[in-house]
Design an enzyme around this catalytic site. Structure first.
Site, PDB file in Angstrom:
ATOM      1  CE1 TYR A   1      -3.874   2.441   0.690  1.00  0.00           C
ATOM      2  CE2 TYR A   1      -2.340   3.101   2.599  1.00  0.00           C
ATOM      3  CZ  TYR A   1      -3.522   3.492   1.669  1.00  0.00           C
ATOM      4  OH  TYR A   1      -4.291   4.603   1.747  1.00  0.00           O
TER       5      TYR A   1
ATOM      6  CG  ASP B   1       5.744   3.783   1.122  1.00  0.00           C
ATOM      7  OD1 ASP B   1       6.188   4.436   2.199  1.00  0.00           O
ATOM      8  OD2 ASP B   1       4.634   3.517   0.601  1.00  0.00           O
TER       9      ASP B   1
ATOM     10  CE  LYS C   1       0.718   4.846   8.569  1.00  0.00           C
ATOM     11  NZ  LYS C   1       0.711   3.953   7.202  1.00  0.00           N
TER      12      LYS C   1
HETATM   13  C1  PLP Z   1       0.148   4.539   5.981  1.00  0.00           C
HETATM   14  C2  PLP Z   1       0.875   4.227   4.419  1.00  0.00           C
HETATM   15  C3  PLP Z   1       0.791   5.192   3.466  1.00  0.00           C
HETATM   16  C4  PLP Z   1      -0.157   6.362   3.467  1.00  0.00           C
HETATM   17  O1  PLP Z   1      -0.115   7.097   4.305  1.00  0.00           O
HETATM   18  P1  PLP Z   1      -1.108   8.443   4.814  1.00  0.00           P
HETATM   19  O2  PLP Z   1      -0.723   9.143   5.681  1.00  0.00           O
HETATM   20  O3  PLP Z   1      -2.052   7.206   5.522  1.00  0.00           O
HETATM   21  O4  PLP Z   1      -1.587   8.878   3.758  1.00  0.00           O
HETATM   22  C5  PLP Z   1       1.633   5.213   2.495  1.00  0.00           C
HETATM   23  N1  PLP Z   1       2.664   4.066   2.557  1.00  0.00           N
HETATM   24  C6  PLP Z   1       2.831   2.974   3.509  1.00  0.00           C
HETATM   25  C7  PLP Z   1       3.466   2.076   3.484  1.00  0.00           C
HETATM   26  C8  PLP Z   1       1.881   3.125   4.343  1.00  0.00           C
HETATM   27  O5  PLP Z   1       2.091   2.277   5.519  1.00  0.00           O
END
Ligand code: PLP
Length: 430
Positions: free
Chosen positions: A143, A238, A266
């Site tokens: 994701y 990511d 995060k």
């Molecule tokens: C949570 C997440 C996102 C998206 O971040 P948001 O702040 O919710 O838009 C993107 N990549 C990864 C790996 C994530 O866990």
């Protein structure tokens, strides 16, 4: 007793889709109403009815130090008094950027944004701008936020066209997104053999944590590095989840693989909306106003969010032993589940990330992840919740352990797993 939560949920459903502002919060995957949270402190979270839970969601990752950490809250309060936002640069932004860069030397230059989604969206644009190529490779089950080009799933059969993973995403938007299988280098090679000269970047969660936790097999990330180099494509990690969680320097430090570009989110905001993207200087100099890749944000580098981020990274920096402790504590929980459920489950754990899959298969990719019996997970979740333990309300999310979890919390969690284990095995496996 969840009367207040139920009331709030009914009212909220009238005015917000599903009563929530992000879908997983609605608890649909575990067939019950969500809890509305009133407040939290340390490892504990309290719902609107005053029930106390040991929290292993930790806001889906940011809460590595636990809730309402005094030092972070104080920094936020102090910053607020001096103005909430200016739309002009501040010293705090420099301080945070520098702290990030020192921990992740691959991020020679970076930019602060407001969410992980925004960071990924921007990094993809930069990768395209730099390489002059349009296509990107992502992995099934990873994701990267909810931007159009990344809400994509594989079509049926290898090497077929990818298809949108949401209504409202035009087919045209995703024709440049190619989907490979996690831990399957051959699937990546196949895409590159066909279209390698058009591929701007490979984007990957170095530890997948959005299909449940799935670890990269030995050599997987190194091979991605090698393929990207061979085709002069860029490698993007990511690290929105893994950054500052797996190690001070994230997955790139943990696995010793250097990406060209990185996204963070995060933990970097310490609980406030904050994210970042960055990487090699020559690539980041493509970004406006230096270069011609446009990206902007009214609230980017917001002083209050920046203050929370700085304080969080400062505390993590002062306690490097935190990572080893978190890993040991998480392993204790993982080992208990393995003991109790045996080979009825697959438990994947690394650092303070963990998932239990209710499948006998070894979970290494999307296909094996979805072999998990989500009804069994729901039963496990609900039973744990009844015992005061708040887990991710979905099979396909990670458990997050924080530095605020005490040995007493862990013991209570372990006891709960042992007690429900026998019950669930009788109930679900007969
Ligand atoms: C949570 C997440 C996102 C998206 O971040 P948001 O702040 O919710 O838009 C993107 N990549 C990864 C790996 C994530 O866990």
């Amino acid at each position: 007793m969840h009367k207040q939560s139920d009331n709030l949920f009914e009212k909220s459903k009238e005015i917000m889709p599903g009563g929530v502002n992000s879908p997983v919060r609605a608890f649909q995957a575990v067939s019950r109403n969500p809890l509305f949270i009133h407040h939290a402190k340390g490892s504990k979270i309290y719902d609107a009815d005053g029930n106390e839970y040991i929290d292993y969601v930790c806001s889906w990752g940011p809460g590595i130090l636990g809730h309402a950490m005094g030092q972070v809250v104080k920094a936020v309060q102090k910053t607020c008094e001096n103005g909430l936002t200016f739309g002009a640069p501040t010293e705090k932004e420099y301080i945070l950027a520098k702290m990030v860069q020192e921990r992740m030397p691959s991020m020679e230059m970076l930019r602060l944004v407001n969410s992980g989604t925004e960071a990924v969206m921007s990094v993809v644009r930069v990768a395209r701008g730099f390489t002059g190529r349009d296509k990107i490779v992502k992995f099934r089950g990873c994701y990267h936020g909810h931007s159009d080009g990344l809400l994509v799933k594989a079509g049926s059969g290898a090497l077929t066209q990818s298809v949108p993973d949401s209504l409202g995403v035009p087919k045209d938007y995703i024709k440049n997104t190619l989907v490979a299988e996690y831990n399957d280098i051959a699937s990546v090679e196949a895409l590159f053999e066909k279209e390698g000269k058009e591929i701007a970047a490979i984007i990957v969660e170095p530890v997948a944590a959005n299909m449940g936790v799935v670890l990269p097999e030995k050599g997987f990330l190194q091979s991605l590095r090698e393929i990207a180099d061979r085709y002069q494509s860029l490698l993007v990690f990511d690290e929105v989840i893994t950054g500052f969680r797996l190690a001070a320097g994230g997955a790139q430090e943990y696995f010793q693989v250097k990406p060209d570009l990185t996204t963070l989110g995060k933990i970097i905001g310490g609980g406030m909306p904050m994210a970042a993207y960055g990487g090699r200087k020559e690539i980041m100099e493509m970004v406006a106003p230096v270069g011609r890749v446009y990206q902007a944000g009214t609230l980017s580098g917001n002083p209050v969010a920046t203050a929370a981020g700085i304080e969080t990274l400062k505390i993590l920096g002062q306690q490097p032993e935190i990572y080893e402790e978190l890993a040991q504590n998480t392993k204790k929980i993982a080992d208990t589940i393995r003991e109790v459920f045996g080979d009825r489950v697959c438990v994947n754990q690394i650092g303070s990330l963990m998932s239990v899959f209710f499948t006998e298969e070894k979970v290494i990719d999307y296909k094996s992840a979805v072999s998990s019996d989500t009804k069994k997970y729901a039963a496990y979740f609900n039973d744990m919740l009844g015992r005061g333990i708040y887990l991710a309300p979905s099979q396909f999310e990670s458990m997050f352990v924080s530095a605020a979890h005490t040995q007493e919390d862990l013991q209570k969690t372990i006891e709960a797993i042992k007690r429900i284990g026998e019950k669930l095995i009788n109930l679900l496996y007969k």
